[in-house]
Scaffold this active site. Sequence first.
Site, short mmCIF file in Angstrom:
data_model
loop_
_atom_site.label_atom_id
_atom_site.label_comp_id
_atom_site.label_asym_id
_atom_site.label_seq_id
_atom_site.Cartn_x
_atom_site.Cartn_y
_atom_site.Cartn_z
N ARG A 1 0.81 -1.23 0.00
CA ARG A 1 0.00 0.00 0.00
C ARG A 1 0.85 1.28 0.00
O ARG A 1 0.47 2.29 0.60
CB ARG A 1 -0.96 0.03 1.20
CG ARG A 1 -1.93 -1.11 1.25
CD ARG A 1 -2.97 -1.06 0.14
NE ARG A 1 -3.76 -2.28 0.17
CZ ARG A 1 -3.44 -3.36 -0.56
NH1 ARG A 1 -2.42 -3.36 -1.39
NH2 ARG A 1 -4.18 -4.43 -0.46
N SER B 1 -10.63 -0.48 3.88
CA SER B 1 -9.93 -0.90 5.10
C SER B 1 -9.34 0.32 5.80
O SER B 1 -8.66 1.13 5.17
CB SER B 1 -8.78 -1.86 4.76
OG SER B 1 -9.31 -3.03 4.20
N GLU C 1 -4.40 2.80 6.99
CA GLU C 1 -4.23 2.75 5.53
C GLU C 1 -4.88 4.00 4.94
O GLU C 1 -4.42 4.55 3.94
CB GLU C 1 -4.91 1.48 4.99
CG GLU C 1 -4.83 1.35 3.48
CD GLU C 1 -5.33 0.00 2.98
OE1 GLU C 1 -5.09 -1.03 3.65
OE2 GLU C 1 -5.96 -0.03 1.91
C1 LIG Z 1 -15.64 0.09 -0.44
C2 LIG Z 1 -14.16 0.25 -0.61
C3 LIG Z 1 -13.38 -0.87 -0.85
C4 LIG Z 1 -11.99 -0.74 -1.02
N1 LIG Z 1 -11.24 -1.86 -1.26
C5 LIG Z 1 -9.92 -1.74 -1.42
C6 LIG Z 1 -9.11 -2.90 -1.70
O1 LIG Z 1 -9.60 -4.02 -1.80
N2 LIG Z 1 -7.77 -2.72 -1.89
C7 LIG Z 1 -7.19 -1.49 -1.80
O2 LIG Z 1 -5.97 -1.38 -1.98
N3 LIG Z 1 -7.93 -0.38 -1.53
C8 LIG Z 1 -9.26 -0.48 -1.35
N4 LIG Z 1 -10.01 0.64 -1.09
C9 LIG Z 1 -9.33 1.95 -0.91
C10 LIG Z 1 -9.19 2.80 -2.17
O3 LIG Z 1 -10.19 2.51 -3.12
C11 LIG Z 1 -7.81 2.64 -2.79
O4 LIG Z 1 -6.78 3.04 -1.90
C12 LIG Z 1 -7.68 3.47 -4.07
O5 LIG Z 1 -6.47 3.15 -4.70
C13 LIG Z 1 -7.73 4.98 -3.83
O6 LIG Z 1 -7.91 5.61 -5.07
P1 LIG Z 1 -8.57 7.06 -5.19
O7 LIG Z 1 -8.51 7.45 -6.60
O8 LIG Z 1 -9.91 7.07 -4.55
O9 LIG Z 1 -7.53 7.90 -4.34
P2 LIG Z 1 -7.82 8.99 -3.21
O10 LIG Z 1 -8.50 8.33 -2.05
O11 LIG Z 1 -8.46 10.17 -3.80
O12 LIG Z 1 -6.32 9.36 -2.80
C14 LIG Z 1 -5.50 8.38 -2.18
C15 LIG Z 1 -4.06 8.88 -2.22
O13 LIG Z 1 -3.61 8.87 -3.57
C16 LIG Z 1 -3.14 10.17 -3.94
N5 LIG Z 1 -3.51 10.35 -5.35
C17 LIG Z 1 -4.72 10.16 -5.92
N6 LIG Z 1 -4.64 10.37 -7.26
C18 LIG Z 1 -3.35 10.71 -7.53
C19 LIG Z 1 -2.64 11.04 -8.72
N7 LIG Z 1 -3.24 11.09 -9.92
N8 LIG Z 1 -1.33 11.34 -8.61
C20 LIG Z 1 -0.69 11.34 -7.42
N9 LIG Z 1 -1.32 11.02 -6.25
C21 LIG Z 1 -2.64 10.70 -6.32
C22 LIG Z 1 -3.85 11.13 -3.00
O14 LIG Z 1 -3.12 12.32 -2.82
C23 LIG Z 1 -3.90 10.30 -1.72
O15 LIG Z 1 -2.67 10.38 -1.03
C24 LIG Z 1 -11.39 0.54 -0.92
C25 LIG Z 1 -12.19 1.67 -0.67
C26 LIG Z 1 -13.56 1.53 -0.52
C27 LIG Z 1 -14.40 2.75 -0.28
#
Ligand SMILES: Cc1cc2nc3c(=O)[nH]c(=O)nc-3n(C[C@H](O)[C@H](O)[C@H](O)COP(=O)(O)OP(=O)(O)OC[C@H]3O[C@@H](n4cnc5c(N)ncnc54)[C@H](O)[C@@H]3O)c2cc1C
Length: 310
Positions: free
Chosen positions: A184, A233, A303
């Site tokens: 992660r 998580s 996380e």
């Molecule tokens: C119901 C649910 C289930 C989930 N299941 C999982 C799972 O099974 N496995 C898992 O790993 N995660 C899971 N997640 C968490 C989440 O979806 C992941 O961490 C995902 O990768 C976050 O992506 P995001 O675009 O929403 O990022 P955000 O939440 O918007 O940002 C997360 C981080 O990434 C950075 N970021 C975002 N976009 C960029 C970019 N373009 N360039 C540089 N930095 C950036 C942000 O600054 C921040 O630090 C889950 C979440 C939910 C709500």
Amino acid sequence: MKQTMEMERHLSELAGQLEGETGCSVWALEPLAAHTSFRIGGPADLFAVVPGEKELSRLLPALGQLGRPWVVVGNGTNLLVADDGYRGVVVRLGVGFRQLSRTARGLAAGAAVPLPALTRAAVDAELTGCEFLSGIPGTVGGAVVMNAGAWGASLSDILAGVTTFRPDGTEAAYTPSELGFGYRTCLLAGSGEVVTRVETALRPGERESIRHRTAELLAARRRTQPQGPSAGSVFKNPPGAKAGQLLEAVGAKGLRRGGAEVSRVHANFIVNTGGATAADVAWLIKELQRRVEERFGTRLEPEVKFLGEV
Ligand SMILES: Cc1cc2nc3c(=O)[nH]c(=O)nc-3n(C[C@H](O)[C@H](O)[C@H](O)COP(=O)(O)OP(=O)(O)OC[C@H]3O[C@@H](n4cnc5c(N)ncnc54)[C@H](O)[C@@H]3O)c2cc1C
């Protein structure tokens, strides 16, 4: 009151100035609850939506000049935003970062492509290897920075290359081995670089079996995870253990604070049952850490990423 109105006017002026300089759409005091899967969070001073690479190359140096903190977000599915919001600029990639195309090795995807769209495109292109991402609601960019994963696989396992924009607005290209991927995390976290595109390495497969595997994993997720607003998580799994099991053992399920509740379905999820504040969630996080540390001597590491003064 007068001070608040002056601040609002000042931020609106800044928003207009940034729009003019960069070609991005910029709003003052945009409520972040609307941009997070938790449905929690106060306003960002400024919120910029970037239509394409040209505008991003202008925005990043302009943010440097502005001298305020800034952060790029994806779908906000791994974020807990403070009730007071964020005293800086939130950057979101727009339509020009949502392209998906077939490459010799797999699929190329813009950073704003939602992971479910990537897995659907893989089915259509008869490519196997990314089924494990199905049901993760983030964007490709967020998934790179978080090295998102499930079922024993992570995004880094299927990456062939990552393109970013540096804070000075220039482009950089990386091979996965240059990015120090771990559980992660990767070197891009907190680096000030913005992921704009990735290329994946996938294998040819048979459409029906890819579709079946994707649907199977999605169904398994629906059986084992809550459906309400959450950020997935809350804690990382500590080495050799499952955070969910440790939390269940300390009676976490059903623990509540205000509108926030530790899911009764999965102890490593906190759900906003309605009206939860970031303070409610932060209280639960601390309480869960305290209980697990007291019982097992293990400090659970969040996380979820925090934005603002949570
Ligand atoms: C119901 C649910 C289930 C989930 N299941 C999982 C799972 O099974 N496995 C898992 O790993 N995660 C899971 N997640 C968490 C989440 O979806 C992941 O961490 C995902 O990768 C976050 O992506 P995001 O675009 O929403 O990022 P955000 O939440 O918007 O940002 C997360 C981080 O990434 C950075 N970021 C975002 N976009 C960029 C970019 N373009 N360039 C540089 N930095 C950036 C942000 O600054 C921040 O630090 C889950 C979440 C939910 C709500």
